[in-house]
Design a protein around this motif. Structure first.
Motif, PDB file in Angstrom:
ATOM      1  N   ARG A 201      49.423  27.043 -44.340  1.00 25.24           N
ATOM      2  CA  ARG A 201      50.469  26.239 -42.626  1.00 25.24           C
ATOM      3  C   ARG A 201      50.583  27.977 -42.547  1.00 25.24           C
ATOM      4  N   MET A 203      54.258  27.831 -42.732  1.00 25.27           N
ATOM      5  CA  MET A 203      55.435  28.468 -43.482  1.00 25.27           C
ATOM      6  C   MET A 203      54.756  28.875 -44.987  1.00 25.27           C
ATOM      7  N   VAL A 237      59.071  25.630 -35.399  1.00 19.33           N
ATOM      8  CA  VAL A 237      58.500  24.728 -36.402  1.00 19.33           C
ATOM      9  C   VAL A 237      58.609  24.558 -38.030  1.00 19.33           C
ATOM     10  N   SER A 238      59.653  25.265 -38.675  1.00 19.09           N
ATOM     11  CA  SER A 238      60.607  24.197 -39.850  1.00 19.09           C
ATOM     12  C   SER A 238      60.483  22.798 -39.589  1.00 19.09           C
ATOM     13  N   GLU A 243      53.892  21.903 -35.979  1.00 18.34           N
ATOM     14  CA  GLU A 243      54.152  22.957 -35.756  1.00 18.34           C
ATOM     15  C   GLU A 243      52.991  24.368 -36.211  1.00 18.34           C
ATOM     16  N   ASN A 244      53.918  23.639 -37.648  1.00 11.72           N
ATOM     17  CA  ASN A 244      53.210  24.235 -38.850  1.00 11.72           C
ATOM     18  C   ASN A 244      52.068  23.952 -39.025  1.00 11.72           C
TER      19      ASN A 244
END
Length: 394
Positions: A201, A203, A237-238, A243-244
Protein backbone atom coordinates in the motif's frame (compact mmCIF):
# COMPACT_ATOMS: atom_id res chain seq x y z
CA UNK A 1 -7.36 93.53 6.70
CA UNK A 2 -9.70 91.77 9.05
CA UNK A 3 -12.31 91.48 6.34
CA UNK A 4 -9.76 89.96 3.97
CA UNK A 5 -8.79 87.38 6.58
CA UNK A 6 -12.42 86.54 7.25
CA UNK A 7 -12.99 86.09 3.53
CA UNK A 8 -10.05 83.67 3.28
CA UNK A 9 -11.23 81.76 6.33
CA UNK A 10 -14.71 81.54 4.87
CA UNK A 11 -13.34 80.14 1.64
CA UNK A 12 -11.37 77.47 3.53
CA UNK A 13 -14.38 76.50 5.60
CA UNK A 14 -16.58 76.36 2.51
CA UNK A 15 -14.03 74.18 0.76
CA UNK A 16 -13.87 71.84 3.74
CA UNK A 17 -17.63 71.63 3.85
CA UNK A 18 -17.79 70.92 0.12
CA UNK A 19 -15.16 68.20 0.56
CA UNK A 20 -17.25 66.63 3.29
CA UNK A 21 -20.40 66.76 1.17
CA UNK A 22 -18.75 65.11 -1.83
CA UNK A 23 -17.28 62.39 0.41
CA UNK A 24 -13.76 62.99 -0.93
CA UNK A 25 -13.78 59.39 -2.11
CA UNK A 26 -10.69 59.81 -4.20
CA UNK A 27 -8.68 61.18 -1.28
CA UNK A 28 -9.60 58.59 1.29
CA UNK A 29 -7.24 55.67 1.82
CA UNK A 30 -8.69 52.36 2.97
CA UNK A 31 -7.80 48.72 3.37
CA UNK A 32 -10.02 47.65 0.50
CA UNK A 33 -13.54 47.79 -0.92
CA UNK A 34 -16.58 48.28 1.25
CA UNK A 35 -19.31 45.68 1.61
CA UNK A 36 -21.41 47.45 -1.01
CA UNK A 37 -18.41 47.71 -3.33
CA UNK A 38 -17.72 43.98 -3.19
CA UNK A 39 -21.33 43.26 -4.14
CA UNK A 40 -21.63 45.99 -6.78
CA UNK A 41 -18.31 45.20 -8.44
CA UNK A 42 -19.20 41.56 -9.04
CA UNK A 43 -20.50 42.73 -12.39
CA UNK A 44 -19.29 45.38 -14.79
CA UNK A 45 -21.33 46.58 -17.79
CA UNK A 46 -22.39 43.39 -19.54
CA UNK A 47 -19.74 41.21 -17.86
CA UNK A 48 -19.89 39.14 -14.69
CA UNK A 49 -16.59 39.15 -12.82
CA UNK A 50 -17.23 36.75 -9.92
CA UNK A 51 -20.04 34.98 -8.11
CA UNK A 52 -21.39 36.24 -4.77
CA UNK A 53 -22.62 33.42 -2.52
CA UNK A 54 -24.19 34.02 0.90
CA UNK A 55 -23.02 31.34 3.33
CA UNK A 56 -25.95 29.40 4.79
CA UNK A 57 -26.80 25.83 5.72
CA UNK A 58 -27.59 24.92 2.10
CA UNK A 59 -24.18 26.14 0.95
CA UNK A 60 -22.50 24.14 3.72
CA UNK A 61 -24.30 20.98 2.57
CA UNK A 62 -23.07 21.50 -1.00
CA UNK A 63 -19.47 22.09 0.12
CA UNK A 64 -19.54 19.03 2.39
CA UNK A 65 -20.48 16.81 -0.55
CA UNK A 66 -17.71 18.32 -2.62
CA UNK A 67 -15.06 16.30 -0.84
CA UNK A 68 -11.32 16.52 -1.40
CA UNK A 69 -9.41 14.56 -4.04
CA UNK A 70 -9.36 10.84 -3.39
CA UNK A 71 -7.13 7.97 -4.52
CA UNK A 72 -10.03 5.54 -4.17
CA UNK A 73 -12.38 7.70 -6.25
CA UNK A 74 -9.92 8.26 -9.08
CA UNK A 75 -8.25 4.87 -9.25
CA UNK A 76 -10.99 2.65 -7.78
CA UNK A 77 -8.32 0.22 -6.74
CA UNK A 78 -8.74 -1.31 -3.29
CA UNK A 79 -7.56 -4.84 -4.14
CA UNK A 80 -4.19 -6.49 -3.58
CA UNK A 81 -1.77 -6.05 -6.43
CA UNK A 82 -1.66 -8.74 -9.09
CA UNK A 83 1.12 -11.30 -9.17
CA UNK A 84 4.28 -9.66 -10.49
CA UNK A 85 5.19 -10.32 -14.10
CA UNK A 86 8.63 -10.31 -15.63
CA UNK A 87 9.48 -7.22 -17.62
CA UNK A 88 12.27 -5.79 -19.74
CA UNK A 89 15.26 -4.90 -17.56
CA UNK A 90 14.44 -7.41 -14.81
CA UNK A 91 17.09 -9.82 -13.60
CA UNK A 92 16.13 -13.48 -13.96
CA UNK A 93 17.83 -16.54 -12.44
CA UNK A 94 17.19 -20.06 -13.81
CA UNK A 95 17.91 -23.26 -11.90
CA UNK A 96 17.34 -26.65 -13.55
CA UNK A 97 17.13 -30.07 -11.86
CA UNK A 98 17.21 -33.46 -13.51
CA UNK A 99 15.89 -36.75 -12.18
CA UNK A 100 19.17 -38.62 -12.68
CA UNK A 101 22.90 -38.05 -13.03
CA UNK A 102 24.67 -37.74 -16.36
CA UNK A 103 22.11 -35.50 -18.04
CA UNK A 104 22.49 -32.11 -19.72
CA UNK A 105 22.56 -30.22 -16.45
CA UNK A 106 23.75 -32.87 -13.98
CA UNK A 107 27.20 -34.25 -13.27
CA UNK A 108 28.05 -37.80 -14.32
CA UNK A 109 27.76 -40.67 -11.87
CA UNK A 110 31.02 -41.01 -9.93
CA UNK A 111 32.73 -44.25 -8.96
CA UNK A 112 31.70 -43.89 -5.32
CA UNK A 113 28.58 -45.99 -5.10
CA UNK A 114 27.18 -43.77 -2.39
CA UNK A 115 27.27 -40.62 -4.59
CA UNK A 116 24.94 -39.99 -7.50
CA UNK A 117 26.57 -36.70 -8.59
CA UNK A 118 25.01 -33.25 -8.81
CA UNK A 119 21.55 -33.18 -10.38
CA UNK A 120 21.10 -29.43 -10.74
CA UNK A 121 22.63 -26.47 -12.53
CA UNK A 122 22.12 -22.73 -12.08
CA UNK A 123 22.37 -20.52 -15.11
CA UNK A 124 24.01 -17.12 -14.39
CA UNK A 125 21.62 -14.24 -13.79
CA UNK A 126 20.39 -12.62 -16.98
CA UNK A 127 18.79 -9.24 -17.64
CA UNK A 128 15.71 -9.48 -19.81
CA UNK A 129 16.58 -7.88 -23.14
CA UNK A 130 14.55 -5.41 -25.15
CA UNK A 131 13.11 -8.36 -27.07
CA UNK A 132 11.68 -9.58 -23.74
CA UNK A 133 13.65 -12.84 -23.83
CA UNK A 134 16.41 -14.71 -22.01
CA UNK A 135 18.63 -17.56 -23.16
CA UNK A 136 18.42 -21.07 -21.71
CA UNK A 137 20.94 -23.69 -22.92
CA UNK A 138 19.36 -26.28 -25.19
CA UNK A 139 16.04 -24.37 -25.05
CA UNK A 140 17.10 -21.27 -26.99
CA UNK A 141 15.62 -17.80 -26.52
CA UNK A 142 12.64 -17.91 -24.22
CA UNK A 143 10.07 -15.12 -24.25
CA UNK A 144 9.59 -14.13 -20.60
CA UNK A 145 8.35 -10.50 -20.63
CA UNK A 146 4.74 -10.20 -19.56
CA UNK A 147 4.71 -13.66 -17.97
CA UNK A 148 4.84 -14.83 -14.37
CA UNK A 149 7.71 -16.96 -13.07
CA UNK A 150 5.41 -20.00 -12.91
CA UNK A 151 4.47 -19.57 -16.56
CA UNK A 152 8.12 -19.32 -17.60
CA UNK A 153 8.98 -22.45 -15.59
CA UNK A 154 6.43 -24.46 -17.58
CA UNK A 155 7.71 -23.08 -20.89
CA UNK A 156 11.34 -23.96 -20.13
CA UNK A 157 10.43 -27.46 -18.89
CA UNK A 158 8.46 -28.07 -22.08
CA UNK A 159 11.38 -26.82 -24.22
CA UNK A 160 13.81 -29.20 -22.45
CA UNK A 161 11.53 -32.22 -22.53
CA UNK A 162 13.26 -35.08 -24.33
CA UNK A 163 16.63 -33.38 -23.97
CA UNK A 164 17.12 -33.38 -20.20
CA UNK A 165 16.22 -36.12 -17.75
CA UNK A 166 12.74 -35.21 -16.47
CA UNK A 167 13.74 -31.55 -15.99
CA UNK A 168 12.34 -29.41 -13.19
CA UNK A 169 12.87 -25.66 -13.44
CA UNK A 170 12.83 -22.84 -10.86
CA UNK A 171 12.68 -19.20 -12.02
CA UNK A 172 13.55 -16.35 -9.65
CA UNK A 173 13.75 -12.57 -10.02
CA UNK A 174 16.63 -11.34 -7.79
CA UNK A 175 15.99 -7.81 -9.02
CA UNK A 176 12.89 -6.42 -10.68
CA UNK A 177 12.70 -2.88 -12.06
CA UNK A 178 9.42 -3.37 -13.91
CA UNK A 179 7.56 -4.27 -10.69
CA UNK A 180 8.61 -1.29 -8.66
CA UNK A 181 7.33 2.11 -7.55
CA UNK A 182 9.36 5.31 -7.75
CA UNK A 183 9.24 7.31 -4.50
CA UNK A 184 10.60 10.84 -4.41
CA UNK A 185 10.08 14.23 -2.79
CA UNK A 186 9.90 14.77 0.96
CA UNK A 187 11.05 11.27 1.93
CA UNK A 188 14.17 10.30 3.81
CA UNK A 189 15.48 8.09 1.01
CA UNK A 190 14.07 8.54 -2.46
CA UNK A 191 14.28 5.22 -4.25
CA UNK A 192 12.77 2.73 -6.66
CA UNK A 193 10.93 0.40 -4.29
CA UNK A 194 10.17 -3.14 -5.55
CA UNK A 195 6.65 -4.39 -4.91
CA UNK A 196 6.18 -7.64 -3.06
CA UNK A 197 3.95 -10.50 -4.16
CA UNK A 198 1.75 -9.86 -1.14
CA UNK A 199 1.01 -6.32 -2.33
CA UNK A 200 2.15 -2.95 -0.98
CA UNK A 201 0.00 0.00 0.00
CA UNK A 202 0.94 3.68 -0.15
CA UNK A 203 2.04 3.80 3.48
CA UNK A 204 4.08 0.60 3.09
CA UNK A 205 6.11 2.09 0.25
CA UNK A 206 6.62 5.40 2.07
CA UNK A 207 7.87 3.50 5.13
CA UNK A 208 10.26 1.49 2.94
CA UNK A 209 11.66 4.79 1.62
CA UNK A 210 12.43 5.88 5.18
CA UNK A 211 9.27 7.86 5.95
CA UNK A 212 8.53 11.53 5.45
CA UNK A 213 10.72 14.48 6.42
CA UNK A 214 8.03 17.17 6.74
CA UNK A 215 5.17 17.46 9.25
CA UNK A 216 2.21 15.27 8.38
CA UNK A 217 -0.26 18.18 8.23
CA UNK A 218 1.97 19.99 5.71
CA UNK A 219 2.58 17.01 3.42
CA UNK A 220 0.64 15.86 0.35
CA UNK A 221 0.95 12.49 -1.38
CA UNK A 222 0.85 12.76 -5.16
CA UNK A 223 0.27 9.55 -7.09
CA UNK A 224 0.87 9.41 -10.84
CA UNK A 225 -0.45 6.36 -12.65
CA UNK A 226 -0.49 6.36 -16.43
CA UNK A 227 -1.87 9.71 -17.59
CA UNK A 228 -3.60 10.56 -14.31
CA UNK A 229 -2.18 12.37 -11.29
CA UNK A 230 -4.00 12.85 -7.98
CA UNK A 231 -2.88 14.67 -4.84
CA UNK A 232 -4.23 13.76 -1.39
CA UNK A 233 -3.29 15.07 2.05
CA UNK A 234 -0.90 12.79 3.91
CA UNK A 235 -3.05 13.10 7.04
CA UNK A 236 -5.99 11.65 5.13
CA UNK A 237 -4.00 8.76 3.68
CA UNK A 238 -2.69 7.85 7.11
CA UNK A 239 -6.08 8.09 8.84
CA UNK A 240 -8.42 6.64 6.19
CA UNK A 241 -7.67 2.99 5.28
CA UNK A 242 -9.63 3.35 2.03
CA UNK A 243 -7.18 6.00 0.80
CA UNK A 244 -4.21 3.78 1.63
CA UNK A 245 -4.64 1.91 -1.65
CA UNK A 246 -2.46 -0.80 -3.16
CA UNK A 247 0.14 0.47 -5.59
CA UNK A 248 0.81 -0.88 -9.05
CA UNK A 249 4.05 -1.32 -11.02
CA UNK A 250 5.46 1.90 -12.51
CA UNK A 251 3.47 4.14 -10.16
CA UNK A 252 5.26 7.36 -9.19
CA UNK A 253 4.74 8.51 -5.61
CA UNK A 254 5.82 12.08 -4.84
CA UNK A 255 5.60 13.58 -1.36
CA UNK A 256 5.17 17.34 -1.51
CA UNK A 257 5.47 19.76 1.37
CA UNK A 258 2.80 22.42 1.01
CA UNK A 259 2.13 24.37 4.22
CA UNK A 260 -1.56 25.21 4.50
CA UNK A 261 -2.11 28.96 4.82
CA UNK A 262 -4.78 31.59 4.32
CA UNK A 263 -4.47 35.35 3.94
CA UNK A 264 -6.24 37.70 6.35
CA UNK A 265 -6.83 41.19 5.04
CA UNK A 266 -8.90 44.24 5.86
CA UNK A 267 -10.41 45.24 9.19
CA UNK A 268 -8.96 42.36 11.19
CA UNK A 269 -6.57 42.46 14.11
CA UNK A 270 -3.85 40.85 12.03
CA UNK A 271 -3.22 41.28 8.30
CA UNK A 272 -0.90 38.44 7.30
CA UNK A 273 -0.50 35.05 5.66
CA UNK A 274 -1.46 32.72 8.49
CA UNK A 275 -0.67 28.97 8.67
CA UNK A 276 -3.38 26.52 9.60
CA UNK A 277 -1.26 24.69 12.20
CA UNK A 278 -3.76 21.82 11.80
CA UNK A 279 -5.29 19.56 9.18
CA UNK A 280 -8.08 22.04 8.55
CA UNK A 281 -9.78 24.99 10.23
CA UNK A 282 -13.21 26.59 10.16
CA UNK A 283 -14.05 30.18 9.30
CA UNK A 284 -14.57 30.98 12.98
CA UNK A 285 -11.11 29.62 13.79
CA UNK A 286 -9.60 31.60 10.91
CA UNK A 287 -11.17 34.81 12.23
CA UNK A 288 -9.74 34.08 15.67
CA UNK A 289 -6.26 33.44 14.21
CA UNK A 290 -6.54 36.76 12.35
CA UNK A 291 -7.16 38.61 15.61
CA UNK A 292 -10.92 38.91 15.19
CA UNK A 293 -12.84 41.90 13.86
CA UNK A 294 -11.68 45.37 14.85
CA UNK A 295 -14.35 46.90 17.10
CA UNK A 296 -14.33 50.48 15.78
CA UNK A 297 -13.47 49.77 12.17
CA UNK A 298 -14.92 46.49 10.82
CA UNK A 299 -18.31 45.85 9.25
CA UNK A 300 -19.71 42.60 10.75
CA UNK A 301 -21.95 42.24 7.70
CA UNK A 302 -18.92 42.33 5.41
CA UNK A 303 -16.97 39.14 6.10
CA UNK A 304 -15.86 37.63 2.79
CA UNK A 305 -13.88 34.57 1.65
CA UNK A 306 -12.37 34.82 -1.85
CA UNK A 307 -11.73 31.46 -3.52
CA UNK A 308 -11.48 29.73 -6.89
CA UNK A 309 -13.93 26.82 -7.13
CA UNK A 310 -14.09 23.94 -9.65
CA UNK A 311 -16.86 23.61 -12.19
CA UNK A 312 -18.90 21.01 -10.27
CA UNK A 313 -19.10 23.14 -7.12
CA UNK A 314 -20.13 26.34 -8.90
CA UNK A 315 -22.85 24.54 -10.87
CA UNK A 316 -24.32 23.35 -7.58
CA UNK A 317 -24.01 26.75 -5.88
CA UNK A 318 -25.14 28.89 -8.84
CA UNK A 319 -26.76 26.77 -11.57
CA UNK A 320 -27.33 29.79 -13.81
CA UNK A 321 -23.82 31.20 -13.57
CA UNK A 322 -22.37 32.52 -16.81
CA UNK A 323 -18.84 32.16 -15.49
CA UNK A 324 -18.77 28.38 -15.40
CA UNK A 325 -16.57 26.79 -18.04
CA UNK A 326 -15.50 23.21 -18.58
CA UNK A 327 -12.25 22.25 -16.85
CA UNK A 328 -11.80 25.78 -15.49
CA UNK A 329 -12.04 27.25 -12.00
CA UNK A 330 -14.46 30.06 -11.21
CA UNK A 331 -13.86 33.03 -8.85
CA UNK A 332 -16.34 32.87 -5.99
CA UNK A 333 -16.80 35.31 -3.10
CA UNK A 334 -18.51 33.83 -0.04
CA UNK A 335 -20.22 36.36 2.22
CA UNK A 336 -21.09 35.98 5.91
CA UNK A 337 -23.22 38.42 7.92
CA UNK A 338 -22.01 38.27 11.50
CA UNK A 339 -24.77 40.63 12.62
CA UNK A 340 -26.98 37.54 12.55
CA UNK A 341 -26.34 35.40 15.65
CA UNK A 342 -27.08 32.20 13.69
CA UNK A 343 -24.12 32.99 11.44
CA UNK A 344 -21.79 32.08 14.31
CA UNK A 345 -22.91 28.45 13.91
CA UNK A 346 -22.53 28.72 10.14
CA UNK A 347 -18.96 30.01 10.56
CA UNK A 348 -18.04 26.88 12.53
CA UNK A 349 -19.17 24.64 9.67
CA UNK A 350 -17.51 26.56 6.81
CA UNK A 351 -14.07 25.06 6.12
CA UNK A 352 -11.20 27.30 5.10
CA UNK A 353 -9.06 25.93 2.27
CA UNK A 354 -5.44 26.43 1.38
CA UNK A 355 -4.73 29.86 -0.18
CA UNK A 356 -8.15 31.30 0.73
CA UNK A 357 -8.30 35.07 1.19
CA UNK A 358 -10.30 36.20 4.22
CA UNK A 359 -11.39 39.82 3.90
CA UNK A 360 -13.32 42.00 6.37
CA UNK A 361 -14.54 45.34 5.01
CA UNK A 362 -14.60 48.65 6.83
CA UNK A 363 -17.80 49.85 8.47
CA UNK A 364 -19.51 52.74 6.63
CA UNK A 365 -18.99 55.01 9.65
CA UNK A 366 -15.22 54.56 9.26
CA UNK A 367 -15.20 56.43 5.95
CA UNK A 368 -17.34 59.19 7.48
CA UNK A 369 -14.87 59.54 10.30
CA UNK A 370 -12.03 59.89 7.80
CA UNK A 371 -13.96 62.65 6.02
CA UNK A 372 -14.44 64.52 9.28
CA UNK A 373 -10.73 64.17 10.05
CA UNK A 374 -9.85 65.72 6.70
CA UNK A 375 -12.37 68.55 7.24
CA UNK A 376 -10.87 69.17 10.67
CA UNK A 377 -7.35 69.15 9.25
CA UNK A 378 -8.28 71.72 6.58
CA UNK A 379 -10.44 73.98 8.73
CA UNK A 380 -8.23 73.96 11.81
CA UNK A 381 -5.77 76.64 10.54
CA UNK A 382 -8.62 78.95 9.61
CA UNK A 383 -10.33 78.54 12.96
CA UNK A 384 -7.04 79.10 14.73
CA UNK A 385 -6.52 82.29 12.73
CA UNK A 386 -10.00 83.53 13.54
CA UNK A 387 -9.41 82.89 17.22
CA UNK A 388 -6.14 84.79 17.12
CA UNK A 389 -7.71 87.64 15.17
CA UNK A 390 -10.51 87.94 17.68
CA UNK A 391 -8.01 87.91 20.52
CA UNK A 392 -5.90 90.75 19.12
CA UNK A 393 -8.98 92.54 17.71
CA UNK A 394 -7.53 92.84 14.26
Amino acid sequence: MRNDFLNVAGILLSGAALLALTGCGTLLSGSGPSTDDVIAQSTSPGVQRYEIVDINSSVLDILRHRGPDSFLTHFGDYRPSVEPKIGVGDTVAVTIWEAGAGGLFSAPLVSDRFSTGSKSSTIPDQIVGRDGSISVPYAGRIKVAGRTTQEVQGIVEHALAGKAIEPQVLINMPKSVSNSVTVTGEVVNGARVPLSVRGDRVMDVIATAGGIRAPVNETYVQLSRGQETVRVAMSRVSSDPKENIYLRPNDVLTLIRDPQTFIAYGATGRNAEIPFDAEGISLSQALAKAGGLMDFRSDPAGVFVFRFEPESVVRALAPGSTLVAHNRVTPVVYRLNLRDAASLFIAQGFRIQNRDLLYVSNAPITDAEKVMQIVSMISSPALTGLSACAYIKC
